[in-house]
Write an enzyme that holds these catalytic residues in place. Structure first.
Site, mmCIF file in Angstrom:
data_model
loop_
_atom_site.group_PDB
_atom_site.id
_atom_site.type_symbol
_atom_site.label_atom_id
_atom_site.label_comp_id
_atom_site.label_asym_id
_atom_site.label_seq_id
_atom_site.Cartn_x
_atom_site.Cartn_y
_atom_site.Cartn_z
ATOM 1 N N ARG A 134 1.298 -13.090 13.929
ATOM 2 C CA ARG A 134 0.555 -13.636 14.594
ATOM 3 C C ARG A 134 1.305 -12.156 15.928
ATOM 4 O O ARG A 134 0.343 -11.877 17.066
ATOM 5 C CB ARG A 134 1.907 -13.892 15.562
ATOM 6 N N SER B 212 -9.035 -11.384 0.954
ATOM 7 C CA SER B 212 -7.767 -10.759 0.038
ATOM 8 C C SER B 212 -7.014 -11.455 1.043
ATOM 9 O O SER B 212 -5.664 -10.469 1.692
ATOM 10 C CB SER B 212 -8.103 -9.871 0.562
ATOM 11 N N ASP C 284 -0.261 -9.240 15.413
ATOM 12 C CA ASP C 284 -1.461 -8.242 14.644
ATOM 13 C C ASP C 284 -1.949 -7.528 15.824
ATOM 14 O O ASP C 284 -3.222 -7.315 16.043
ATOM 15 C CB ASP C 284 -1.537 -8.389 13.527
ATOM 16 N N ARG D 229 -9.292 -1.686 11.122
ATOM 17 C CA ARG D 229 -10.291 -0.615 11.093
ATOM 18 C C ARG D 229 -11.533 -0.992 11.316
ATOM 19 O O ARG D 229 -12.402 -0.234 11.912
ATOM 20 C CB ARG D 229 -10.065 0.072 10.039
ATOM 21 N N LYS E 95 -3.080 -12.396 2.349
ATOM 22 C CA LYS E 95 -1.453 -12.034 2.267
ATOM 23 C C LYS E 95 -0.444 -13.342 1.592
ATOM 24 O O LYS E 95 -0.954 -14.216 1.601
ATOM 25 C CB LYS E 95 -1.108 -11.806 3.841
ATOM 26 N N LEU F 34 4.251 -11.077 24.608
ATOM 27 C CA LEU F 34 2.369 -11.573 23.633
ATOM 28 C C LEU F 34 2.590 -10.934 22.820
ATOM 29 O O LEU F 34 2.077 -12.141 22.017
ATOM 30 C CB LEU F 34 1.016 -10.409 24.276
ATOM 31 N N LYS G 226 -6.090 -2.441 18.917
ATOM 32 C CA LYS G 226 -6.270 -4.065 18.525
ATOM 33 C C LYS G 226 -5.434 -4.970 18.601
ATOM 34 O O LYS G 226 -4.189 -5.271 18.622
ATOM 35 C CB LYS G 226 -5.888 -3.393 16.641
HETATM 36 N N1 BES Z 1 -2.162 -5.872 10.473
HETATM 37 C C1 BES Z 1 -1.677 -5.407 8.860
HETATM 38 C C2 BES Z 1 -0.816 -4.078 8.922
HETATM 39 C C3 BES Z 1 0.178 -3.964 9.618
HETATM 40 C C4 BES Z 1 1.492 -5.050 8.069
HETATM 41 C C5 BES Z 1 0.738 -4.507 10.232
HETATM 42 C C6 BES Z 1 2.122 -4.623 8.138
HETATM 43 C C7 BES Z 1 1.686 -4.592 11.183
HETATM 44 C C8 BES Z 1 2.946 -5.585 9.276
HETATM 45 C C9 BES Z 1 -3.386 -4.698 7.847
HETATM 46 O O1 BES Z 1 -4.125 -5.158 8.687
HETATM 47 C C10 BES Z 1 -3.560 -4.281 6.337
HETATM 48 O O2 BES Z 1 -3.284 -5.956 6.388
HETATM 49 N N2 BES Z 1 -3.458 -3.759 6.199
HETATM 50 C C11 BES Z 1 -3.393 -3.719 4.978
HETATM 51 C C12 BES Z 1 -4.387 -2.045 4.690
HETATM 52 C C13 BES Z 1 -4.965 -1.987 3.384
HETATM 53 C C14 BES Z 1 -5.109 -3.592 2.556
HETATM 54 C C15 BES Z 1 -5.545 -1.310 2.419
HETATM 55 C C16 BES Z 1 -2.145 -3.256 4.377
HETATM 56 O O3 BES Z 1 -1.467 -2.384 5.153
HETATM 57 O O4 BES Z 1 -1.191 -3.769 3.846
HETATM 58 MG MG MG Z 2 -4.982 -6.924 7.274
HETATM 59 ZN ZN ZN Z 3 -3.923 -6.394 10.929
#
Ligand code: BES
Ligand code: MG
Ligand code: ZN
Length: 518
Positions: free
Chosen positions: A299, A288, A301, A364, A290, A196, A278
């Site tokens: 993928r 914001s 996540d 979250r 990435k 998955l 999640k």
């Molecule tokens: N899905 C990401 C976290 C993540 C990062 C999972 C690397 C697996 C590998 C999450 O949604 C995210 O982007 N979190 C941010 C939070 C921040 C903006 C406070 C992060 O970790 O940068």
């Molecule tokens: Mg994120």
């Molecule tokens: Zn995420």
């Protein structure tokens, strides 16, 4: 005697295609045999199955091993040919020290890990030789041997023309059939989560995820003891899940709230274990956004949803005597014209308002609403899993899942389960110190990022979730660090790891045993 492996995930996209072909080859006698050998100062020791095989070939196994090189070190293998007409190759693998057990430092059972690793090495050797069937030495722990074989052979190559030979693993010998079968189910559960997570986001939308789980669960259920509700957007709106909806509306792909019930307990009214995952099928970060490098990994996540749903499918296949409810908010995090903007304020199901300062802290938001909904059940415990923060990866890497919990009882169970599975957990803090950093928000009750954004990121995310929890037994598993594997876990190939599915299954098994004692 040959004990054919029963594939309980009968509709499995992973394995079933290969069955008829391998059966044909199997009948023509082309198969491999994997045998373990322990390290010892004076002379290496064969396992029980190894000794029996050596007797069968009049001591030729030991003889060839001595002639062909130095004693096999842990995880090393040697292929031998022409030993027995039934086997085109016999692969002998190093199991390390026979005396290995639970290591206090490592917090896992070293012997079990050694078996998983060695058996995976042996089975891959057979696969490289394009032999479609392998018999596996139970190594006095058939469950671990089965896990090593089934996890070690898995590779996601659904979308490639050129595929590796699909190898069917079978138990060698007569004993330990039950433990072997259990190991196969545990490993197939983890492989389902890997499948998955690895599947590209355009081929696994929230709707497709939910339908696949529905199909798998119906294939393993007995007497309609599993129910699936695929809740559409209108239901999510009725539930006032404003935080979840705010993320989902940034994408053209409709969201789904997946709710699965497995009723394995003799009494349907027994309080359920509630698992929440999640399910972001792709996380671009939203507005914001990435950085593009490595974004493809997002993928995966939905790893929280994948591991909890796979654990429930496995619990059903194992017919565990307990009730489990699985909840997975599923959507994409994308930056369209309706997407969340930094500074927006949304209202969660319990009425709390949230200022969204970073749209990439979306997990979250989904979980806030899903946790509120989880509280509508009279649960024994609520456990959620989420690839929540990059900071979790910074803290522990891929060594262990971070567990944030308000319950030492729950922690003990999760911890003990993970020592057995080797898919480790490590306790993390839920101090008020972190709560303060998410409850001081300029515009709302909460902020979706900590005040000192980079410091203790995994802990502030956990503190945010805690604001939606009132039950005494709750645990949040941050699985971002264990999401994928390069080469750290030797019995998993490179790719999405499906961790910690086996620990969740083992935890549920232990919980079902505890309830039977009561
Ligand atoms: N899905 C990401 C976290 C993540 C990062 C999972 C690397 C697996 C590998 C999450 O949604 C995210 O982007 N979190 C941010 C939070 C921040 C903006 C406070 C992060 O970790 O940068
Ligand atoms: Mg994120
Ligand atoms: Zn995420």
């Amino acid at each position: 005697m040959l004990l054919p492996l029963r594939n309980v995930f009968t509709k499995s996209l992973i394995c079933h295609r290969a069955f008829s072909a391998s059966q044909q080859n199997f009948n023509s006698g082309k198969k491999g045999l994997v045998l373990g050998i322990y390290e010892k100062e004076d002379a290496p020791t064969l396992t029980k199955a190894g000794v029996a095989f050596d007797n069968l070939v009049s001591g030729k196994l030991k003889e060839m091993l001595t002639l062909s090189g130095p004693p096999l070190k842990k995880g090393k293998s040697r292929s031998l040919y022409g030993l027995h007409q039934d086997y085109s190759t016999v692969v002998v693998v190093g199991l390390g020290k026979e005396t290995a057990g639970v290591s206090d430092l490592e917090q896992w059972n070293e012997n079990k890990e050694n078996i998983r690793t060695a058996i995976s090495v042996g089975c891959r050797q057979v696969q490289d030789l394009e032999i479609p069937c392998v018999e596996v030495d139970p190594c006095e722990d058939a469950q671990s041997a089965a896990e090593g074989a089934v996890l070690g052979l898995f590779e996601y190559n659904e979308l490639k023309k050129k595929k590796k030979t699909v190898v069917q693993a079978q138990l060698h010998g007569r004993s330990d059939n039950e433990a072997w079968h259990k190991g196969v189910l545990y490993a197939e559960g983890q492989n389902l989560a890997r499948y998955l997570m690895e599947t590209p986001a355009n081929r696994l939308t929230p709707t497709m995820f939910a339908e696949l789980i529905e199909e798998r669960l119906s294939a393993v259920q007995v007497n309609s003891n599993a129910k699936v509700h695929i809740r559409p957007r209108s239901w999510i709106e009725e539930q006032d899940m404003g935080a979840f909806l705010s993320v989902a509306k940034g994408s053209d792909e409709p969201p789904v709230f997946l709710e699965i019930h497995y009723s394995g307990s003799a009494s349907a009214t027994d309080n359920p274990l509630v698992l929440v995952g999640k399910g972001v099928t792709f996380d671009s970060g939203g507005i914001s956004l990435k950085p593009s490098s490595g974004m493809d990994a997002m993928r995966g996540d939905m790893g929280g949803a994948a591991t909890i749903c796979s654990a429930i499918v496995t619990a059903a296949a194992l017919k565990l005597p307990l009730n489990i409810i699985g909840l997975a908010p599923l959507c994409e995090n994308m930056p369209n014209g309706r997407a969340n903007k930094p500074g927006d304020v949304v209202r969660a199901k319990n009425g709390k308002t949230i200022q969204i300062d970073n749209t990439d802290a979306e997990g979250r938001l989904l979980l806030a609403d899903a946790l509120c909904y989880a509280h509508t059940f009279n649960s024994r415990a609520i456990v959620n899993a989420a690839t929540l923060t990059g900071a979790m990866d910074v803290a522990l890497g891929s060594a262990a899942t971070g567990v944030f919990t308000n319950s030492t009882w729950l922690w003990n169970h999760l911890h003990e389960a993970s020592i057995v599975t080797g898919d480790r957990v490590w306790r993390m803090p839920l101090f008020e110190h972190y709560s303060k950093q998410v409850t001081e928000s300029q515009l709302a009750d909460l902020n979706n990022v900590g005040k000192y954004s980079r410091s203790g990121g995994a802990c502030t995310a956990a503190a945010f979730l805690k604001e939606f929890v009132t039950v005494p037994h709750w645990a949040h598993l941050d699985i971002a660090g264990v999401m994928s594997n390069k080469d750290e876990v030797p019995y998993l190939r490179k790719g999405m790891a499906g961790r910690p599915t086996r620990s969740l299954v083992e935890f549920a098994t232990r919980l079902s045993e505890e309830s039977q004692k009561l």
